[in-house]
Design an enzyme around this catalytic site. Structure first.
Site, PDB file in Angstrom:
ATOM      1  N   ASP A  11      36.242  39.933  28.460  1.00 49.20           N
ATOM      2  CA  ASP A  11      34.987  40.632  28.763  1.00 49.20           C
ATOM      3  C   ASP A  11      33.821  40.159  27.883  1.00 49.20           C
ATOM      4  OD1 ASP A  11      36.719  42.096  30.358  1.00 49.20           O
ATOM      5  OD2 ASP A  11      36.782  43.836  29.027  1.00 49.20           O
ATOM      6  N   GLU A  52      32.936  44.480  38.281  1.00 50.01           N
ATOM      7  CA  GLU A  52      33.697  45.691  38.642  1.00 50.01           C
ATOM      8  C   GLU A  52      32.990  46.967  38.196  1.00 50.01           C
ATOM      9  OE1 GLU A  52      37.550  45.568  36.735  1.00 50.01           O
ATOM     10  OE2 GLU A  52      36.690  45.526  34.723  1.00 50.01           O
TER      11      GLU A  52
HETATM   12  O1  F6P Z   1      39.377  44.395  28.960  1.00 56.35           O
HETATM   13  C1  F6P Z   1      39.999  43.416  29.725  1.00 56.35           C
HETATM   14  C2  F6P Z   1      40.225  43.885  31.136  1.00 56.35           C
HETATM   15  O2  F6P Z   1      40.820  42.843  31.870  1.00 56.35           O
HETATM   16  C3  F6P Z   1      38.965  44.392  31.841  1.00 56.35           C
HETATM   17  O3  F6P Z   1      38.126  43.357  32.278  1.00 56.35           O
HETATM   18  C4  F6P Z   1      39.572  45.228  32.931  1.00 56.35           C
HETATM   19  O4  F6P Z   1      38.693  46.234  33.373  1.00 56.35           O
HETATM   20  C5  F6P Z   1      40.764  45.849  32.247  1.00 56.35           C
HETATM   21  O5  F6P Z   1      41.111  44.993  31.173  1.00 56.35           O
HETATM   22  C6  F6P Z   1      41.967  46.014  33.149  1.00 56.35           C
HETATM   23  O6  F6P Z   1      42.966  46.664  32.437  1.00 56.35           O
HETATM   24  P1  F6P Z   1      44.467  46.811  32.988  1.00 56.35           P
HETATM   25  O7  F6P Z   1      45.163  45.498  32.742  1.00 56.35           O
HETATM   26  O8  F6P Z   1      45.027  47.913  32.186  1.00 56.35           O
HETATM   27  O9  F6P Z   1      44.361  47.105  34.446  1.00 56.35           O
END
Ligand code: F6P
Length: 374
Positions: A151, A246
């Site tokens: 991110d 997102e």
């Molecule tokens: O922080 C990294 C990230 O990939 C974000 O971009 C995303 O919103 C989140 O983690 C997704 O998390 P998880 O793997 O728990 O679905």
């Protein structure tokens, strides 16, 4: 002479490309240069609590430079300072209102480190993992932090490792979508990760040649995007790519939530805005629109050359910070092309880093006609 003889490494939060090269650089620098003993802690803070400790050697990490993920595995729901209580069957305990009961088990982790003779803890993570890192530093643990996340939203550093690889994945995905979108006169709406930060969408969108980029930091008006699409069509372009973060939201709208993970310290999982945008753009323009959610593909793959070098520099600098300067409770950071360090108190004390409307990359994108819907 440094009092540090034995160190441990853990990886926390969502994985990303570059974790393995950092582990490799820490292990190699620690052993080859300083003759230290190195321990790997499996599954992040969960493993710190349950003593999932095992030795790491140079031979074990030699080949992992090119591998995505983390050989130590990771967990993004084990904050030991607010840890869900479990009963004897391992089930999460809830109170009479159905709320999870939390307790602080961080002292157990500190004891585990002492018992294993670990003098310093190297933590590879993003804001959630490093908030706990700061809290362990406050308890007297000698912590060195290394900034990870696709991110790129961690304060005090220009770049986190993992971001460059994810940008490459986003732009390559857009390249693949371009040919099919063009072949069918469609609009492709591509949803990109990043939580509340638009860095990955902004950089991936520019690298992939998107026609519109929609970010959490710049609430959008879809009539503006539709106008841009119609104008481009009138000028002869038969397809469009829209990159949407997102966490992006319409003016006066809300971010689209995919699910709420009740057992996670950061419970909101975003997802689904691309479908909303595609449906509305199809209706507004009359052109067929399809949504593609890139999802966890953005966290996978072999790290780019840039991320391999950045990760190696970070890992090496982190060990040197501990051994040469005896500085703990700090995170190694990249400022310009220089690696330095900032205290975790300062990093965590600040808000996450976000795109601003006057960011040079936003200005660049607007200069070449990319629409932000603002
Ligand atoms: O922080 C990294 C990230 O990939 C974000 O971009 C995303 O919103 C989140 O983690 C997704 O998390 P998880 O793997 O728990 O679905």
């Amino acid at each position: 002479m440094s009092e540090i003889k034995k160190i441990a490494i853990l990886t926390g939060g969502g994985d990303c490309p570059g974790l393995n090269p950092v582990i490799r650089a820490v292990v190699k620098t620690a052993i080859e240069r300083y003759g230290l003993e190195v321990v790997g802690i499996k599954r992040g803070y969960y493993g710190l609590y349950h003593k999932y400790f095992s030795p790491l050697t140079v031979e074990m990490v030699d080949e992992i430079l090119t591998e995505g993920g983390t050989i130590l595995q990771s967990s993004n729901k084990d904050n030991l300072f607010i840890y869900p209580m479990r009963d004897e069957n391992g089930e999460i305990v809830k109170d009479e209102n159905g709320k999870i009961v939390y307790h602080d088990v961080s002292d157990v982790a500190v004891e585990n480190l002492k018992e294993a003779g670990i003098d310093a803890l190297f933590i590879l993570g993003g804001d959630g993992t490093l908030t706990s890192g700061r809290d362990f530093a406050r308890k007297g643990v000698k912590v060195v932090a290394i900034p990870k996340t696709i991110d790129n939203d961690l304060a005090c550093t220009d770049y986190t490792f993992g971001f460059d690889t994810a940008v490459a994945t986003v732009s390559e995905s857009i390249d693949r979508l371009r040919t099919t979108t063009r072949s069918h006169d469609r609009i492709s709406v591509v949803e990109v990760m990043g939580r509340g930060a638009g860095w990955l969408t902004l950089h991936g969108g520019i690298a992939g040649g998107a026609d519109a980029i929609l970010l959490p930091e710049i609430p959008f008006d879809l009539t503006k995007v539709a106008e841009k699409i119609k104008k481009d069509r009138a000028n002869g372009k038969n397809y469009q790519i829209v990159a949407v973060a997102e966490g992006a939201k319409e003016k006066d709208g809300e971010a689209v939530i995919l699910k709420v993970r009740e057992d996670s310290p950061d419970p909101i999982r975003l997802g689904g805005i691309a479908n909303v945008v595609a449906d509305k753009l199809e209706e507004m323009t009359g052109f067929e629109a399809r949504a593609t959610i890139l999802g966890h593909t953005q966290r996978g793959g072999s790290p780019t050359g840039h991320d391999r070098i950045l990760s190696t520099r970070y890992g090496n600098a982190a060990v040197k910070l501990a051994m040469e300067e005896g500085i703990f409770g700090h995170m190694v950071v990249l400022k310009g092309n220089e690696i330095s360090h900032v205290s975790l108190e300062e990093v965590i004390g600040q808000k996450t880093k976000n795109v601003t409307p006057d960011d040079p990359y936003v200005v660049l994108a607007k200069d070449i006609g990319i629409c932000f819907g603002d």
